[in-house]
Design an enzyme around this catalytic site. Structure first.
Site, PDB file in Angstrom:
ATOM      1  CB  CYS A  78      -0.923   0.009   1.215  1.00  0.00           C
ATOM      2  SG  CYS A  78      -1.985  -1.442   1.337  1.00  0.00           S
ATOM      3  CB  SER A  79       3.499   2.375   2.329  1.00  0.00           C
ATOM      4  OG  SER A  79       2.604   2.439   3.405  1.00  0.00           O
TER       5      SER A  79
END
Length: 190
Positions: A78-79
């Site tokens: 996600c990051s």
């Protein structure tokens, strides 16, 4: 150990279902009629707004929106991949007439705010928390990631939505996959 948990989670996800019940042609505002999201903000902003929420219809009606959901703030894919794939293409989305690029996760709005600031993406992308998972449950886009100590979360997905109507929907087969839900992919589908 982590790869074993992800493999187990992938097998659980595949055995439950491969795709969401919402589909191209669905109206998000009909699928989630009484659902609201919480715009990313600091605790003080939450207090001063009396913990206001944003109804789904206000997010989508009359707008061209690209929205992507992910398992959670501060997690690896996600990051490092998902959010940057949208942040790095924000000018291209705007050039295609997209009013809003939105990131949503089953997190509280304060965590989403801190994460957006850490990624330096808050000016480009609107971040919303789905603190109780009600939005994702309405769309049948939840997955149980208890094996990775995350509990009920969102599948990794993306959609292009015009005036509430889903024009494009991409759902990854497993939460660790990043094949069909990235910014580059959906940009080519608009």
């Amino acid at each position: 150990m982590a790869s074993a948990m992800l493999k187990r989670t992938r097998m659980m996800a595949q055995s439950l279902r491969s795709y969401a019940s919402i589909s191209v042609g669905s109206d998000v505002t009909v699928a989630a009629p009484n659902v609201s999201l919480q715009k990313a903000r600091s605790w003080d902003e939450g207090v001063s707004s009396k913990f206001s929420t944003t109804p789904i219809k206000d997010i989508f009606k009359g707008k061209n929106v690209v929205i992507f959901g992910l398992p959670g703030a501060y997690t690896g894919v996600c990051s490092m991949q998902h959010v940057p794939s949208y942040k790095n293409n924000i000018d291209k989305f705007k050039a295609k007439g997209i009013d809003s690029v939105i990131c949503v996760a089953v997190n509280d709005p304060y965590t989403m705010n801190g994460w957006a600031e850490k990624l330096q993406a808050k000016d480009a992308i609107e971040f919303y928390g789905d603190f109780d998972g009600s939005f994702h449950k309405s769309l049948d886009l939840t997955i149980d990631l208890s094996a990775a100590l995350l509990g009920l979360r969102s599948h990794r997905w993306s959609a292009y939505v015009v005036d509430g109507n889903v024009k494009v929907l991409n759902v990854e087969e497993a939460p660790s996959d990043f094949k069909v839900s990235g910014g580059d992919v959906i940009l080519g589908e608009i």
